[in-house]
Write a protein that holds these residues in place. Structure first.
Motif, short mmCIF file in Angstrom:
data_model
loop_
_atom_site.label_atom_id
_atom_site.label_comp_id
_atom_site.label_asym_id
_atom_site.label_seq_id
_atom_site.Cartn_x
_atom_site.Cartn_y
_atom_site.Cartn_z
N LEU A 17 0.81 -1.23 0.00
CA LEU A 17 0.00 0.00 0.00
C LEU A 17 0.84 1.27 0.00
CD1 LEU A 17 -2.92 -0.85 2.49
CD2 LEU A 17 -2.83 -1.10 -0.01
N HIS A 18 2.17 1.14 0.00
CA HIS A 18 2.99 2.35 0.17
C HIS A 18 4.36 2.20 -0.49
CE1 HIS A 18 3.96 5.75 3.27
NE2 HIS A 18 4.68 5.91 2.17
N THR A 19 4.41 2.58 -1.77
CA THR A 19 5.66 2.50 -2.53
C THR A 19 5.94 3.86 -3.15
OG1 THR A 19 4.92 0.31 -3.27
CG2 THR A 19 6.87 1.20 -4.34
N HIS A 20 7.18 4.29 -3.15
CA HIS A 20 7.53 5.48 -3.92
C HIS A 20 8.26 5.04 -5.18
CE1 HIS A 20 6.51 8.40 -0.72
NE2 HIS A 20 6.85 7.41 0.08
N VAL A 21 7.59 5.19 -6.32
CA VAL A 21 8.33 5.07 -7.58
C VAL A 21 8.49 6.53 -8.01
CG1 VAL A 21 7.56 2.77 -8.21
CG2 VAL A 21 6.19 4.70 -8.90
N ALA A 49 1.48 3.42 -5.72
CA ALA A 49 2.56 4.38 -5.96
C ALA A 49 2.18 5.74 -5.37
CB ALA A 49 2.81 4.51 -7.46
N MET A 50 2.96 6.18 -4.40
CA MET A 50 2.68 7.42 -3.68
C MET A 50 2.63 8.64 -4.61
SD MET A 50 1.85 7.78 -0.63
CE MET A 50 1.23 6.39 0.30
N ALA A 51 1.92 9.64 -4.15
CA ALA A 51 1.58 10.79 -5.00
C ALA A 51 2.66 11.86 -5.06
CB ALA A 51 0.27 11.40 -4.50
N ASP A 111 -0.91 12.19 0.84
CA ASP A 111 -0.24 13.47 0.61
C ASP A 111 1.24 13.40 0.90
OD1 ASP A 111 -0.66 13.05 3.38
OD2 ASP A 111 0.00 15.11 3.64
N ASP A 112 1.68 12.30 1.40
CA ASP A 112 3.02 12.15 1.91
C ASP A 112 3.40 13.19 2.94
OD1 ASP A 112 6.17 11.45 1.73
OD2 ASP A 112 4.78 9.85 1.32
N GLY A 113 2.49 13.42 3.84
CA GLY A 113 2.84 14.15 5.05
C GLY A 113 2.83 15.66 4.96
N GLN A 138 -3.65 8.71 6.42
CA GLN A 138 -3.11 9.71 7.35
C GLN A 138 -1.60 9.59 7.31
OE1 GLN A 138 -0.96 11.13 10.19
NE2 GLN A 138 -1.35 9.01 10.63
N HIS A 139 -0.96 10.65 6.87
CA HIS A 139 0.46 10.55 6.57
C HIS A 139 1.22 11.65 7.27
CE1 HIS A 139 2.73 8.57 3.19
NE2 HIS A 139 3.64 9.09 3.96
N SER A 140 0.54 12.25 8.21
CA SER A 140 0.98 13.57 8.66
C SER A 140 1.59 13.53 10.05
CB SER A 140 -0.26 14.46 8.63
OG SER A 140 0.08 15.77 8.82
N ALA A 191 -0.65 5.55 7.79
CA ALA A 191 0.60 5.17 7.13
C ALA A 191 1.70 4.99 8.18
CB ALA A 191 1.01 6.26 6.14
N HIS A 192 2.62 4.13 7.87
CA HIS A 192 3.82 3.88 8.68
C HIS A 192 3.73 4.22 10.17
CE1 HIS A 192 4.45 8.01 7.45
NE2 HIS A 192 5.09 7.74 6.34
N ALA A 193 2.90 3.44 10.89
CA ALA A 193 2.83 3.57 12.35
C ALA A 193 4.21 3.24 12.93
CB ALA A 193 1.79 2.59 12.91
N THR A 264 5.82 -1.14 2.57
CA THR A 264 7.28 -0.94 2.57
C THR A 264 7.74 0.49 2.78
OG1 THR A 264 7.44 -0.59 0.18
CG2 THR A 264 7.61 -2.89 0.98
N ASP A 265 6.97 1.49 2.29
CA ASP A 265 7.48 2.87 2.20
C ASP A 265 8.81 2.88 1.43
OD1 ASP A 265 7.42 5.60 2.36
OD2 ASP A 265 7.90 5.72 4.49
N HIS A 266 8.92 1.98 0.47
CA HIS A 266 10.08 1.92 -0.44
C HIS A 266 10.35 3.33 -0.98
CE1 HIS A 266 12.57 0.00 -3.64
NE2 HIS A 266 12.02 0.88 -4.46
#
Ligand code: DOR
Ligand code: ZN
Ligand code: ZN
Length: 385
Positions: A17-21, A49-51, A111-113, A138-140, A191-193, A264-266
């Motif tokens: 659910l959380h990849t950065h390409v 793929a994160m925004a 929103d990636d935080g 929730q990424h903040s 996201a990423h607790a 992953t938050d790759h």
């Protein structure tokens, strides 16, 4: 063709659910093609793929482009995450409905935080999303509490003279967004607790009947702030590596189901963005190709999850959270399926240069990890072996 999976563990294809390409914008660090190859090698058949690309994925033209390139590459379904607002730090909600209706059928907005620091904006986004049937991640963090911060606010950062990022920065926003989701009748995904306190808040919110789900990264399960001693920029990540007790609380929460899944938050970065002084290094680490092995190390080996549980946290729950009906489930006879075969007895040493990702910023370099993806199949076609 026929594949011999003897001796392997057969699992539904993994869903991240959380990849950065980094396409569009930073194709020097990762493209949809290289990110897809890394995902397939990691056992994934779908990634989100994160925004925070450049331009930001805040309209249907971009989200549809990302989806189409992913389909052309054909190694993994690349589902674009839509930005909640126009631009990452925007004040105006993006055309969420258009993105949801487009070819990509965007299901998850984030929103990636950056943008939903503002509670009024988050409230509006949650209210709108509940009518649209999509999910807000929730990424903040509280921006006042993280200004200038580079590492977990604890004894290690204090000793090394690094500016501290407190647990409260994350926890206050998790609490806020749980309450806003309650009032809006919306679903929110954390996201990423990264902290013990976030686990308590998730448990509390569930008890209230709030529709909240959560993910944890492999690096927050395995690593902690003792890694900072070397000042190596590879260990800089948002949220930061926490303390031993956070790590143990996150593992227990994942085993129990209070945290739903692993994501992953790759986050690929160029070598020159990671080699500098710790405080100057960009936050983020690679994760796709090592996630399964880290889950085996932290969850399967200590007896916290069996293989059934691995299927749940890597595949079934993430697929359910975003409503993917073609992923995360066992396949019927004769149906072209999405699956992963894991060699449970393999051990391998992570060599950054051998990774399919275009970047090299893995925190596991030279580490020996257990369990390895032997085969990945997307709709009946082998995508990695
Ligand atoms: O460490 C991180 N890196 N955390 C994020 O949330 C963003 C990511 C990135 O884009 O590099
Ligand atoms: Zn983030
Ligand atoms: Zn991220």
């Amino acid at each position: 063709r026929t594949v011999d999976g003897r001796g392997g563990v057969l699992l539904p294809g993994f869903v991240d659910l959380h990849t950065h390409v980094r396409e569009p914008g930073r194709e020097d660090t990762e493209t949809i093609a290289t990110g897809s190859a890394a995902a397939a090698r990691g056992g994934y058949t779908a990634i989100f793929a994160m925004a925070n690309t450049s331009p930001v994925a805040d309209n249907a033209a971009i989200t549809d482009l990302v989806w189409r390139i992913g389909q052309e590459v054909g190694l993994v379904d690349v589902h674009p995450v839509g930005a909640v607002t126009v631009g990452l730090e925007g004040r105006q909600l993006a055309e969420m409905g258009m993105m949801a209706d487009g070819a990509a059928k965007v299901k998850l907005f984030s929103d990636d935080g950056k943008c939903v620091h503002d509670p009024v904006l988050m409230k509006r986004a949650l209210e709108y999303s509940s009518g649209l049937g999509v999910l807000i991640s929730q990424h903040s963090e509280d921006p006042r509490l993280t200004e200038g911060a580079v590492a977990h606010d604890g004894p290690t950062a204090a000793r090394l003279g690094l500016a501290g990022w407190p647990r409260a920065a994350e926890e206050s926003i998790v609490a806020r967004d749980a309450l806003l989701a309650r009032d809006a009748g919306a679903r929110v995904h954390v996201a990423h607790a990264s902290t013990e306190g976030t686990v308590s808040l998730l448990r509390w919110a569930r008890e209230q009947g709030i529709a909240i789900t959560a993910e944890v990264t492999p690096h927050h399960l395995l690593l902690d702030d003792s890694r900072l001693e070397t000042y190596d920029g590879v260990n800089r990540v948002n949220p930061p590596l926490r303390e031993d007790r956070d790590k143990l609380a996150l593992r227990a929460a994942l085993a129990e189901g209070v945290i739903d899944c692993v994501a992953t938050d790759h986050a690929p970065h160029a070598a020159q963005e990671k080699c500098c002084e710790f405080s100057q290094a960009k936050p983020g680490m690679l994760g796709l190709e090592t996630a399964l092995s880290v889950v085996v190390e932290t969850m399967v080996r200590p007896g916290l999850l069996d293989w059934r549980g691995v299927a749940r946290v890597m595949s079934e729950r993430p697929a359910q959270i975003v409503g993917l009906d073609d992923q995360g489930r066992p396949i019927a006879v004769g149906e072209p399926g999405n699956l992963t075969v894991v060699d449970p007895d393999a051990e391998w040493t992570v060599e950054p240069d051998a990774l399919a990702s275009k970047s090299r910023n893995t925190p596991y370099a030279a580490m020996t990890l257990p369990g390895r993806v032997a085969l990945t199949v997307l709709r009946g076609t082998v995508t990695a072996e």
